[in-house]
Motif scaffolding. Structure first.
Motif, short mmCIF file in Angstrom:
data_model
loop_
_atom_site.label_atom_id
_atom_site.label_comp_id
_atom_site.label_asym_id
_atom_site.label_seq_id
_atom_site.Cartn_x
_atom_site.Cartn_y
_atom_site.Cartn_z
N THR A 45 13.13 23.04 57.10
CA THR A 45 12.98 21.59 56.94
C THR A 45 12.06 21.27 55.78
OG1 THR A 45 13.33 21.24 59.31
CG2 THR A 45 12.31 19.45 58.07
N LEU A 46 10.92 21.94 55.71
CA LEU A 46 9.97 21.69 54.62
C LEU A 46 10.57 22.03 53.26
CD1 LEU A 46 6.66 23.00 56.23
CD2 LEU A 46 7.17 20.63 55.59
N SER A 47 11.38 23.11 53.23
CA SER A 47 12.03 23.49 51.98
C SER A 47 13.00 22.40 51.51
CB SER A 47 12.77 24.82 52.15
OG SER A 47 13.48 25.15 50.97
N LEU A 48 13.76 21.88 52.46
CA LEU A 48 14.72 20.82 52.14
C LEU A 48 13.98 19.55 51.70
CD1 LEU A 48 17.61 19.79 51.98
CD2 LEU A 48 17.49 19.24 54.43
N ILE A 49 12.89 19.21 52.41
CA ILE A 49 12.11 18.03 52.04
C ILE A 49 11.58 18.16 50.63
CG2 ILE A 49 9.98 16.75 52.51
CD1 ILE A 49 10.44 17.33 55.49
N ALA A 50 11.04 19.35 50.30
CA ALA A 50 10.49 19.57 48.96
C ALA A 50 11.57 19.41 47.89
CB ALA A 50 9.86 20.96 48.87
N GLU A 51 12.77 19.92 48.19
CA GLU A 51 13.87 19.83 47.24
C GLU A 51 14.29 18.37 47.02
OE1 GLU A 51 18.54 21.25 46.95
OE2 GLU A 51 17.18 22.25 48.33
N VAL A 52 14.42 17.63 48.12
CA VAL A 52 14.85 16.23 48.02
C VAL A 52 13.79 15.39 47.32
CG1 VAL A 52 15.42 14.14 49.34
CG2 VAL A 52 16.35 16.37 50.04
N VAL A 53 12.52 15.58 47.67
CA VAL A 53 11.44 14.83 47.04
C VAL A 53 11.40 15.10 45.55
CG1 VAL A 53 8.93 14.63 46.86
CG2 VAL A 53 10.02 14.59 49.11
N SER A 54 11.62 16.35 45.16
CA SER A 54 11.63 16.71 43.74
C SER A 54 12.74 15.96 43.00
CB SER A 54 11.80 18.22 43.58
OG SER A 54 11.89 18.57 42.22
N ARG A 55 13.92 15.90 43.62
CA ARG A 55 15.03 15.19 42.98
C ARG A 55 14.74 13.69 42.85
NH1 ARG A 55 18.64 18.34 46.41
NH2 ARG A 55 19.05 16.46 47.63
N VAL A 56 14.16 13.12 43.91
CA VAL A 56 13.84 11.69 43.88
C VAL A 56 12.79 11.40 42.81
CG1 VAL A 56 12.74 9.83 45.17
CG2 VAL A 56 14.52 11.21 46.24
N ASN A 57 11.76 12.22 42.75
CA ASN A 57 10.69 12.00 41.77
C ASN A 57 11.18 12.14 40.34
OD1 ASN A 57 8.87 11.49 43.79
ND2 ASN A 57 7.93 13.52 43.75
N SER A 58 12.24 12.92 40.14
CA SER A 58 12.76 13.10 38.79
C SER A 58 13.51 11.87 38.28
CB SER A 58 13.71 14.31 38.75
OG SER A 58 14.90 14.04 39.49
N LEU A 59 13.80 10.92 39.18
CA LEU A 59 14.55 9.72 38.78
C LEU A 59 13.71 8.78 37.92
CD1 LEU A 59 16.31 8.85 42.18
CD2 LEU A 59 17.32 9.98 40.17
N GLY A 60 12.42 8.71 38.19
CA GLY A 60 11.57 7.78 37.47
C GLY A 60 11.44 6.46 38.20
N SER A 61 10.36 5.74 37.91
CA SER A 61 10.03 4.52 38.63
C SER A 61 11.08 3.44 38.50
CB SER A 61 8.68 3.99 38.15
OG SER A 61 8.35 2.79 38.82
N SER A 62 11.59 3.21 37.29
CA SER A 62 12.56 2.12 37.09
C SER A 62 13.86 2.40 37.82
CB SER A 62 12.82 1.91 35.60
OG SER A 62 13.33 3.10 35.00
N ALA A 63 14.32 3.65 37.80
CA ALA A 63 15.56 4.00 38.49
C ALA A 63 15.40 3.85 40.00
CB ALA A 63 15.98 5.42 38.13
N ILE A 64 14.23 4.22 40.51
CA ILE A 64 13.97 4.08 41.95
C ILE A 64 13.96 2.60 42.34
CG2 ILE A 64 12.18 4.34 43.72
CD1 ILE A 64 11.56 7.07 42.43
N THR A 65 13.35 1.77 41.51
CA THR A 65 13.33 0.33 41.80
C THR A 65 14.75 -0.23 41.84
OG1 THR A 65 11.16 0.07 40.76
CG2 THR A 65 12.50 -1.92 41.00
N GLU A 66 15.59 0.19 40.90
CA GLU A 66 16.98 -0.26 40.90
C GLU A 66 17.71 0.20 42.16
OE1 GLU A 66 18.93 0.96 37.36
OE2 GLU A 66 17.57 -0.11 36.01
N LEU A 67 17.45 1.45 42.57
CA LEU A 67 18.06 1.98 43.80
C LEU A 67 17.67 1.15 45.01
CD1 LEU A 67 17.85 5.90 43.86
CD2 LEU A 67 19.83 4.49 44.40
N VAL A 68 16.39 0.82 45.11
CA VAL A 68 15.90 0.04 46.25
C VAL A 68 16.54 -1.34 46.27
CG1 VAL A 68 13.85 -1.09 47.21
CG2 VAL A 68 13.74 1.31 46.52
#
Length: 553
Positions: A45-68
């Motif tokens: 579970t922790l490995s999967l969480i780390a992988e997903v968080v890494s992908r999300v963080n690579s999007l950048g703030s503006s892309a995350i805001t657009e997603l939300v």
């Protein structure tokens, strides 16, 4: 295994709250708390969480805001504010207070009225005392008989407690009595000038030829005036002030005028009616008002009314004048709305296109939203514009936790999903509150599903999307192809919602007069009141009409 979409959702929320960077520990805490089964295989579970968080963080703030903004509008709900927005204390409070709301019964209350209602109610609740609803109906030509009932109903519906209702047309003899007293003391006289002539004389600080008529003569003229011996516009009762006052609007002002229109409550009993400044001054004294809240546009009226208090040796209430709040483009004028209802343009006073209290409540705004908005706006003297963004944000905080989620597909396009497996999916009614339950949806093998035209038109050949809570598909010509065992990639895949082909027809009516037609999931039968249509916005469902009213994003 924990659904990857759930991890991604928590990671996006955390990143959105922290400038585009999600914290692995915070996301892990949420996942382990929400899914106890994750503790059975913590390393995976922790490995999967780390992988997903890494992908999300690579999007950048503006892309995350657009997603939300596009896919997770519920994340826009702010945490409850801790600031103290308490209204300032009133001056010279001696025990309890007596305050008033004073609308004209020309129609039901609108958004602008809620300001005076909430502020007065807040103060009377704080200090104790009495809040009077005074219906100012001394202009017979501008009265809607139904408003006598609609206004108290509106106040009750937004949580304002009225202790007493006073109707000015039932107090005519009081106004006549006070007028005669001012005539007798030489502070009022009957003017027989034409309105335009009187106006020109005042601007030049020249006395009206009737200004020095004796009190005895004025008493006779006033009796003739209220007895119907003058025609409209030929006689008025005027309060004597200062002809050289630097503000021309305060020079001798009209207290009574002739209005032969039939009054809906008193009929033809009265022929001459008090102007607002006269009746308000008399009532503020007679009703024992201690404090009065009013807009800056009433400053001249306060100064006019001051003459009545001074001539009568009355103690004036404490008057507060707050800045004006502009409501640009809003439909508030009751005469225009009434004509629109009569002509069939509007369905009634609660038509979704209007900003009457009953229309806004019907759409799904909470009484607490009105109160919070106006309390936080306070009694500031500066003018401002009403902010729908702030108002909607406050309402969103109140409704989000109980607004069950549904799929609504507007402008639906039927699309075959080639090789799609027969599936049964359980989707939470609320992403944050699993205790609200789950909704079940079924699709057969190689199903035809409905997706929005804009989603379909935005998919290029060979592009892959995620059908929300279902599976991944790729566009191939005029159909979609099931992508077996393909991992969801937030960088390249868009999440879209969908519906089974046999979903029922549904309409959303919008405040701008437009409508969105489409299909709604069958689970709508389990939902009452306000809902969030995913990737669309908050609505209030009216099942009997097979439609909903759009509220806000």
């Amino acid at each position: 295994m924990i659904p990857e979409e759930e991890i991604r959702r928590h990671a996006i929320r955390n990143a959105f709250m922290h400038s585009g960077v999600a914290d692995i520990k915070a996301v892990s805490s949420k996942i382990f708390g929400e899914f106890p089964e994750a503790r059975k295989s913590p390393k995976e579970t922790l490995s999967l969480i780390a992988e997903v968080v890494s992908r999300v963080n690579s999007l950048g703030s503006s892309a995350i805001t657009e997603l939300v903004q596009r896919d997770f509008p519920e994340f826009l709900v702010k945490e409850e504010r801790k600031e103290d927005h308490r209204l300032p204390d009133l001056n010279n409070v001696k025990g309890h207070v007596v305050m008033r709301l004073a609308p004209s019964p020309s129609g039901p209350l609108h958004l602008g009225h809620t300001r005076m209602a909430m502020l007065n109610d807040e103060y009377v609740s704080r200090y104790g005392g009495e809040l009077i609803l005074r219906l100012e109906d001394t202009n017979p030509a501008n009265i809607d008989p139904e408003a006598y009932e609609m206004i108290p109903q509106d106040l009750e519906n937004i949580g304002v407690k009225i202790h007493r209702v006073v109707i000015q047309s039932e107090r005519m003899e009081i106004y006549y009595e006070e007028a005669r007293r001012l005539i007798e003391s030489g502070h009022a006289y009957v003017c027989l000038c034409k309105a335009e002539d009187m106006r020109k004389l005042k601007l030049q600080s020249i006395a009206c030829p009737h200004r020095n008529t004796t009190p005895e003569q004025n008493e006779k003229l006033f009796d003739d005036m209220i007895g119907g011996k003058f025609t409209p516009g030929t006689a008025t009762l005027v309060i004597r002030t200062d002809l050289f006052h630097p503000n021309p609007s305060l020079r001798d002002w009209i207290a009574f005028r002739i209005s032969p229109a039939k009054h809906p409550r008193t009929g033809e009993k009265y022929y001459a009616f008090p102007m607002m400044n006269f009746s308000v001054a008399v009532d503020d004294h007679r009703l024992g008002l201690t404090h009065v809240l009013r807009g800056k546009d009433q400053l001249n009226n306060t100064d006019r009314q001051r003459f009545i208090f001074q001539y009568s040796n009355w103690q004036m209430p404490e008057y507060y004048h707050y800045g004006m709040i502009s409501l640009p483009g809003e439909k508030l004028k009751t005469s225009i709305i009434r004509k629109g209802i009569r002509d069939g343009k509007y369905s009634g006073w609660d038509d979704v296109r209007l900003n009457t209290v009953r229309a806004l409540l019907r759409r799904g705004y909470k009484p607490e939203t009105f109160r919070r908005y106006w309390v936080e706006s306070g009694l500031r003297e500066i003018d401002a514009s009403f902010s729908w963004d702030i108002f909607n944000s406050m309402n969103r905080e109140l409704i989000d936790g109980t607004s069950l989620r549904l799929f609504f597909v507007r402008d639906p396009v039927p699309v075959l999903v080639k090789n799609g497996p027969k599936s049964r999916v359980m989707i939470p009614f609320h992403p944050e509150h699993r205790e609200l339950g789950f909704r079940e949806m079924h699709v057969g093998g190689s199903p035809t599903i409905l997706i929005q035209a804009e989603d379909w038109n935005g998919m290029s050949e060979g592009s892959t999307v995620r059908l929300k809570d279902l599976y991944n598909v790729e566009r191939s010509g005029d159909q979609l192809v099931y992508k077996q065992n393909q991992e969801f990639n937030p960088k390249t895949m868009k999440i879209i919602h969908w519906l089974p082909e046999d979903s029922g027809e549904f309409t959303v009516l919008k405040p701008d007069g437009s409508r969105d037609d489409g299909r709604i999931e069958s689970n709508i039968t389990l939902v009452n009141g306000t809902s969030q249509f995913e990737r669309y916005g908050y609505v209030t469902i009216e099942k009997e009409r097979n439609s909903a009213l759009f509220l806000h994003r």
